[in-house]
Design a protein around this motif. Structure first.
Motif, PDB file in Angstrom:
ATOM      1  N   ARG A 124       0.857  -1.186   0.000  1.00 32.49           N
ATOM      2  CA  ARG A 124       0.000   0.000   0.000  1.00 32.49           C
ATOM      3  C   ARG A 124       0.895   1.238   0.000  1.00 32.49           C
ATOM      4  O   ARG A 124       0.991   1.976   0.987  1.00 32.49           O
ATOM      5  CB  ARG A 124      -0.941  -0.042   1.203  1.00 32.49           C
ATOM      6  CG  ARG A 124      -1.816  -1.299   1.199  1.00 32.49           C
ATOM      7  CD  ARG A 124      -2.745  -1.370   2.388  1.00 32.49           C
ATOM      8  NE  ARG A 124      -3.440  -2.659   2.415  1.00 32.49           N
ATOM      9  CZ  ARG A 124      -4.340  -3.012   3.330  1.00 32.49           C
ATOM     10  NH1 ARG A 124      -4.681  -2.154   4.282  1.00 32.49           N
ATOM     11  NH2 ARG A 124      -4.905  -4.214   3.305  1.00 32.49           N
ATOM     12  N   GLN A 130       1.028   4.153  -1.700  1.00 33.84           N
ATOM     13  CA  GLN A 130       0.547   5.529  -1.686  1.00 33.84           C
ATOM     14  C   GLN A 130       0.180   5.974  -0.269  1.00 33.84           C
ATOM     15  O   GLN A 130       0.471   7.100   0.140  1.00 33.84           O
ATOM     16  CB  GLN A 130      -0.650   5.681  -2.631  1.00 33.84           C
ATOM     17  CG  GLN A 130      -0.304   5.495  -4.098  1.00 33.84           C
ATOM     18  CD  GLN A 130       0.860   6.394  -4.534  1.00 33.84           C
ATOM     19  OE1 GLN A 130       0.890   7.595  -4.235  1.00 33.84           O
ATOM     20  NE2 GLN A 130       1.814   5.818  -5.242  1.00 33.84           N
ATOM     21  N   GLN A 131      -0.473   5.085   0.487  1.00 35.62           N
ATOM     22  CA  GLN A 131      -0.779   5.397   1.873  1.00 35.62           C
ATOM     23  C   GLN A 131       0.495   5.621   2.670  1.00 35.62           C
ATOM     24  O   GLN A 131       0.585   6.539   3.500  1.00 35.62           O
ATOM     25  CB  GLN A 131      -1.574   4.250   2.513  1.00 35.62           C
ATOM     26  CG  GLN A 131      -3.037   4.180   2.130  1.00 35.62           C
ATOM     27  CD  GLN A 131      -3.725   3.032   2.833  1.00 35.62           C
ATOM     28  OE1 GLN A 131      -3.859   1.940   2.287  1.00 35.62           O
ATOM     29  NE2 GLN A 131      -4.166   3.276   4.056  1.00 35.62           N
ATOM     30  N   LYS A 190       3.491   6.566   1.563  1.00 34.48           N
ATOM     31  CA  LYS A 190       4.152   7.812   1.173  1.00 34.48           C
ATOM     32  C   LYS A 190       3.466   9.023   1.780  1.00 34.48           C
ATOM     33  O   LYS A 190       4.134   9.984   2.196  1.00 34.48           O
ATOM     34  CB  LYS A 190       4.192   7.933  -0.350  1.00 34.48           C
ATOM     35  CG  LYS A 190       5.149   6.974  -1.046  1.00 34.48           C
ATOM     36  CD  LYS A 190       5.070   7.158  -2.547  1.00 34.48           C
ATOM     37  CE  LYS A 190       5.958   6.163  -3.279  1.00 34.48           C
ATOM     38  NZ  LYS A 190       5.839   6.294  -4.753  1.00 34.48           N
ATOM     39  N   LYS A 191       2.145   9.001   1.828  1.00 33.18           N
ATOM     40  CA  LYS A 191       1.403  10.130   2.384  1.00 33.18           C
ATOM     41  C   LYS A 191       1.777  10.364   3.845  1.00 33.18           C
ATOM     42  O   LYS A 191       1.993  11.513   4.271  1.00 33.18           O
ATOM     43  CB  LYS A 191      -0.103   9.865   2.254  1.00 33.18           C
ATOM     44  CG  LYS A 191      -0.970  11.008   2.747  1.00 33.18           C
ATOM     45  CD  LYS A 191      -2.454  10.695   2.543  1.00 33.18           C
ATOM     46  CE  LYS A 191      -3.326  11.843   3.058  1.00 33.18           C
ATOM     47  NZ  LYS A 191      -4.778  11.554   2.869  1.00 33.18           N
ATOM     48  N   SER A 239       9.380   2.328   0.033  1.00 30.10           N
ATOM     49  CA  SER A 239       8.125   2.667  -0.647  1.00 30.10           C
ATOM     50  C   SER A 239       8.363   3.029  -2.102  1.00 30.10           C
ATOM     51  O   SER A 239       7.466   2.900  -2.937  1.00 30.10           O
ATOM     52  CB  SER A 239       7.434   3.831   0.077  1.00 30.10           C
ATOM     53  OG  SER A 239       8.111   5.051  -0.141  1.00 30.10           O
ATOM     54  N   ASN A 293       7.957  -0.883  -5.130  1.00 34.24           N
ATOM     55  CA  ASN A 293       6.827  -0.745  -6.043  1.00 34.24           C
ATOM     56  C   ASN A 293       7.232  -1.232  -7.431  1.00 34.24           C
ATOM     57  O   ASN A 293       8.203  -0.757  -8.013  1.00 34.24           O
ATOM     58  CB  ASN A 293       6.397   0.725  -6.101  1.00 34.24           C
ATOM     59  CG  ASN A 293       5.087   0.922  -6.833  1.00 34.24           C
ATOM     60  OD1 ASN A 293       4.617   0.036  -7.554  1.00 34.24           O
ATOM     61  ND2 ASN A 293       4.488   2.086  -6.645  1.00 34.24           N
ATOM     62  N   GLU A 334      12.931   7.246  -9.348  1.00 36.11           N
ATOM     63  CA  GLU A 334      12.552   6.795  -8.007  1.00 36.11           C
ATOM     64  C   GLU A 334      13.553   5.784  -7.463  1.00 36.11           C
ATOM     65  O   GLU A 334      13.910   5.821  -6.280  1.00 36.11           O
ATOM     66  CB  GLU A 334      11.146   6.192  -8.046  1.00 36.11           C
ATOM     67  CG  GLU A 334      10.039   7.235  -8.204  1.00 36.11           C
ATOM     68  CD  GLU A 334       8.669   6.616  -8.327  1.00 36.11           C
ATOM     69  OE1 GLU A 334       7.697   7.247  -7.866  1.00 36.11           O
ATOM     70  OE2 GLU A 334       8.566   5.502  -8.905  1.00 36.11           O
TER      71      GLU A 334
END
Length: 379
Positions: A282, A284-285, A287-288, A318, A322, A329
């Motif tokens: 998960r 994106q969660q 990274k936020k 993260s 991915n 990245e």
């Protein structure tokens, strides 16, 4: 593990079952107790166990000695020809145990007997209790059960495991609700986990959580949040990832409300929560949350703090874990790992598990980046 099972059939007992009237060995019922006495050798051990303080104390003493032997064997080559920085002897005068090292000291510093560390911690805590010191004043004394007095970094691996058993055997005889006994149980669970004994750690931590709930400890209490955090880490180690994530999400949410977003406890909880999010892809969660947590950790705790380093490693993971990661990245992840590795080597030393773990991740990531950067079909 602590004694939560029948000594004969290993049935989980919780707070029920029977106990030997002399030594308190636990059973699920009269049949197992009778079998243990007549055919299991308990008739010969019962007096010895009672002499050792009872079943729990006898068991803890036995496990402590085993853990010390494992630790001394692991570090035998590394400590050959050296002496303990506390007693200045190669062999412990009483136990004849060998030396260990399991902190972040370099060279000949930090070499010690586990028994010397135990005596040091016991004396400091006893003095604090005798003088009725408050929590803040007692904390540095309790730290001696887990941290080196020279480099002030935590012990790890098998040394941490041995110290966990030492702390538990020292305070297990106190009443169940004694805060010192509760803390000793917490340190035992963390020690077992550090030593790779995850199933045993699970038994300890689940018993600790059940005890807290049984006596009505608030779910928002720092102690309960610590217990849940430790339990989540063990779940993660046992590949029970969804359970780990659920607990870590709860701990982070409660800690955030209690202490705010820039408190050390909150940042530690965020790091643990993010780790589970990454493990379940998960990204994106993760990274936020990292975008908020890393700047706060750098500002409040500093670049060299282990929580900050863990958060930055989480950020690198993260990016690189991915499957859709871009070349920029991956390069950013390499740069982040390189900086974290440099700091970790300086602060924790090259032999620390965190440092070696970062080096391993960096090596694999560099290989992956080279493969991505090499044109298809080139030599």
């Amino acid at each position: 593990m602590i004694l939560t099972q029948c000594a004969v059939c290993a049935t989980e007992l919780g707070t029920g079952g029977k106990r030997c009237g002399r030594c308190s060995t636990r059973y699920c019922g009269p049949a197992c107790q009778k079998q243990h006495w007549e055919a299991g050798g308990h008739d010969k051990l019962c007096k010895m166990i009672k002499k050792g303080g009872g079943a729990e104390e006898y068991h803890a003493e036995k496990k402590y000695k085993e853990a010390v032997a494992v630790a001394a064997e692991k570090y035998a080559d590394d400590t050959k020809g050296q002496t303990c920085f506390i007693c200045t002897q190669a062999l412990h005068w009483k136990t004849k145990e060998g030396l260990v090292r399991g902190c972040s000291c370099r060279g000949t510093a930090g070499v010690v007997h586990v028994s010397c560390l135990v005596e040091q911690a016991k004396i400091l805590v006893a003095e604090g209790e005798e003088n009725n010191l408050d929590y803040e004043a007692m904390q540095p004394r309790w730290d001696r059960w887990t941290q080196c007095s020279l480099c002030e970094q935590s012990y790890h691996s098998v040394v941490r495991c041995a110290l966990g058993w030492a702390c538990w055997k020292t305070f297990v005889g106190r009443p169940e609700m004694d805060p010192t006994r509760q803390l000793a149980l917490c340190l035992l669970g963390k020690g077992l986990s550090a030593g790779g004994h995850y199933e045993d750690a699970l038994v300890v931590q689940e018993a600790e959580l059940a005890t807290g709930r049984r006596v009505g400890t608030s779910e928002n209490a720092n102690h309960m949040l610590t217990v849940k955090s430790n339990l989540a880490k063990t779940y993660q180690s046992l590949d029970r990832s969804e359970e780990a994530l659920s607990l870590r999400q709860e701990v982070y949410s409660r800690t955030l409300k209690l202490h705010g977003k820039e408190h050390g406890r909150t940042l530690q909880a965020a790091s643990n929560y993010v780790s589970s999010l990454i493990g379940l892809k998960r990204f994106q969660q993760a990274k936020k949350l990292l975008r908020k947590s890393i700047p706060a950790a750098r500002r409040v705790l500093g670049e060299s703090n282990q929580i900050t380093l863990h958060l930055r490693c989480n950020y690198a993971q993260s990016l690189c874990c991915n499957a859709a990661a871009t070349l920029p990245e991956l390069r950013e992840a390499v740069t982040t790992f390189e900086d974290v590795e440099r700091i970790a080597r300086r602060v924790l030393g090259g032999a620390h598990p965190f440092t070696t773990g970062v080096e391993d991740s960096l090596r694999k990531l560099r290989d992956a980046l080279t493969t991505r950067e090499t044109p298809s079909g080139s030599a």
